[in-house]
Scaffold this active site. Sequence first.
Site, PDB file in Angstrom:
ATOM      1  N   LYS A 265       0.880  -1.101  -0.127  1.00 16.48           N
ATOM      2  CA  LYS A 265       0.003  -0.067   0.072  1.00 16.48           C
ATOM      3  C   LYS A 265       0.887   1.360   0.064  1.00 16.48           C
ATOM      4  O   LYS A 265       1.971   1.214   0.340  1.00 16.48           O
ATOM      5  CB  LYS A 265      -0.819   0.093   1.323  1.00 16.48           C
TER       6      LYS A 265
ATOM      7  N   ARG B 188     -10.430 -11.611   2.018  1.00 20.38           N
ATOM      8  CA  ARG B 188     -11.165 -12.575   1.288  1.00 20.38           C
ATOM      9  C   ARG B 188     -10.739 -13.999   1.448  1.00 20.38           C
ATOM     10  O   ARG B 188     -11.225 -15.103   1.664  1.00 20.38           O
ATOM     11  CB  ARG B 188     -11.769 -12.097   0.205  1.00 20.38           C
TER      12      ARG B 188
HETATM   13  N1  BES Z   1      -8.093  -3.830   4.422  1.00 22.45           N
HETATM   14  C1  BES Z   1      -8.353  -3.431   3.155  1.00 22.45           C
HETATM   15  C2  BES Z   1      -9.745  -2.676   2.875  1.00 22.45           C
HETATM   16  C3  BES Z   1      -9.638  -1.499   3.659  1.00 22.45           C
HETATM   17  C4  BES Z   1      -9.386   0.140   3.076  1.00 22.45           C
HETATM   18  C5  BES Z   1     -10.011  -1.339   5.060  1.00 22.45           C
HETATM   19  C6  BES Z   1      -9.606   1.047   3.786  1.00 22.45           C
HETATM   20  C7  BES Z   1     -10.336  -0.052   5.819  1.00 22.45           C
HETATM   21  C8  BES Z   1     -10.226   1.201   5.007  1.00 22.45           C
HETATM   22  C9  BES Z   1      -8.355  -4.612   2.320  1.00 22.45           C
HETATM   23  O1  BES Z   1      -7.385  -5.750   2.709  1.00 22.45           O
HETATM   24  C10 BES Z   1      -7.888  -3.968   1.097  1.00 22.45           C
HETATM   25  O2  BES Z   1      -6.543  -3.670   0.914  1.00 22.45           O
HETATM   26  N2  BES Z   1      -8.549  -4.042  -0.088  1.00 22.45           N
HETATM   27  C11 BES Z   1      -7.994  -3.777  -1.253  1.00 22.45           C
HETATM   28  C12 BES Z   1      -8.835  -4.682  -2.483  1.00 22.45           C
HETATM   29  C13 BES Z   1      -8.453  -4.463  -3.747  1.00 22.45           C
HETATM   30  C14 BES Z   1      -6.776  -4.890  -3.861  1.00 22.45           C
HETATM   31  C15 BES Z   1      -8.976  -5.486  -4.599  1.00 22.45           C
HETATM   32  C16 BES Z   1      -8.762  -2.318  -1.522  1.00 22.45           C
HETATM   33  O3  BES Z   1      -9.862  -2.084  -1.373  1.00 22.45           O
HETATM   34  O4  BES Z   1      -8.124  -1.318  -2.168  1.00 22.45           O
HETATM   35 MN    MN Z   2      -5.552  -5.522   1.978  1.00 21.88          MN
END
Ligand code: BES
Ligand code: MN
Length: 488
Positions: A265, A339
């Site tokens: 990230k 997931r």
């Molecule tokens: N933990 C994150 C989602 C999240 C984002 C929670 C902001 C709380 C605040 C999750 O694991 C994630 O990174 N999701 C990605 C999915 C994508 C790679 C398909 C996302 O939402 O960008």
């Molecule tokens: Mn994630």
Amino acid sequence: MTSPAALTVTDLDLDAIEASTACVAVLVGSDGKMGRAARRVNRLTKGAVKRVIESDGFAKLEEGDAITLSFPVGMATETLLVVKLARNTSPDLARKAGATIGAAMGKAGALILSTNSKRGGDIALGALLKAYKFTDHTSEGPASSVPTVTLAVTKPEDVDAASVTALAEGVFFTRDLVTEPANVLTTTEFAARLEALTALGVEVEVLDEKALEALGMLTLLAVGQGSRSPSKVVVMQWNKGPKGDAPLALVGKGVVFDTGGISIKPAAGMEDMTMDMGGAGVVAGVMKSIALRDVKANVVGLVGLVENMPDGNATRPGDVIKSMKGDTVEIINTDAEGRMVLCDVMWYAQERFAPRGMIDLATLTGAIIIGLGHENAGVFSNDDAFCKSFLKAAEIEGEGAWRMPLGAAYDKQLKSDVADMKNVGGRPAGSITAAQYLQRFVKEGTPWIHLDIAGVAEVKAPTALAPKGATGWGVLALNRLVDDLAAE
Ligand code: BES
Ligand code: MN
Ligand code: ZN
């Protein structure tokens, strides 16, 4: 650990008001009629309450809000609140009034005067929940004592103080877990805090990596394999319902920190990913509340505890992993890890417990925040009746929840050329394709609800019943749902 204020419910003792050093709250409806307590406080303060009630400010005040008198003459208290609240108000407004008091009371606690017993529980709950303050890691340190909230009502026996406290304890447990930094709340520490629930009669088992490997939970293990912290699944059972009745299963995503893994990230805001165990936190809070309330129901809580880190041993994009179910997953993005944790735990929950219904909770997608902001969690379900009963419980508890669609067309976005599915479905409908992925691990005939709580688990501004930060969203609604299902 943060504990809620100690709640005492008593008869109204007019003579105790003058000397109380707690924050004193008198409740007055918009008609301005003073009850016995308000009249006594008015006399002590030489007419100050009457002046407040007759002021423009009070006329403009919304119900549940208050006018504050600091260091009022004639009283020992430093804070006197004149709260606008009708005698026959709604539960929502009663909680709001309680929250107004909880936000103002500080360490002195509160003396809440002459309230209608019928709404007393809601006022108290609002006060307890809003007064949450996490100080474990500041120089202030963990609180050595808790303030007292005294609720003076006409019929004390009508207020279930134990139940109010049990709910607040559950919410505080969730908030503490969500707030804890990831260097403190490791997977091991999280499991230890859940094991402590055995003291309340919850049966707790911790499955370690060896056990998870033997069970075939390889997608879960794939997420944690770049971390020094060992992956774990914790199973919590509360079996006080009718013997042999299938339990309700609650499954939580417990990513104690989500760097994104190799698909790392951006730096800005990454610190927020300390809350990525929010789903597991809610499951923990619900288990604690139902145990403290000694609910006559069968409920199992399962959480997948992992840390998503980049490392020489971390999972790569392109890797193909076999899930416990047997379906294989092509990892396109290691940041879509939630997931992969949930699918194995959900499958295990169904194989082992054949639940009457399964609800998973996860801070799963950023996309749900784009869609619903911080007001509503995303609700996905394969069962209209089950979904409706949850939505009703959430509405009564004031926890925003909005149903989202599922459908075969979305599922197609998960098609992989090398495996049974990809772990991401592209940018369009990101929250829905995440739910579609999960649905592939729901057995035919299992009523299921997926709650995407990424937007509501932690917020940057105060909410009705919480200061800014961790909310504990879902603990109240799920407690109510458990009660509703037990009453069926
Ligand atoms: N933990 C994150 C989602 C999240 C984002 C929670 C902001 C709380 C605040 C999750 O694991 C994630 O990174 N999701 C990605 C999915 C994508 C790679 C398909 C996302 O939402 O960008
Ligand atoms: Mn994630
Ligand atoms: Zn995540």
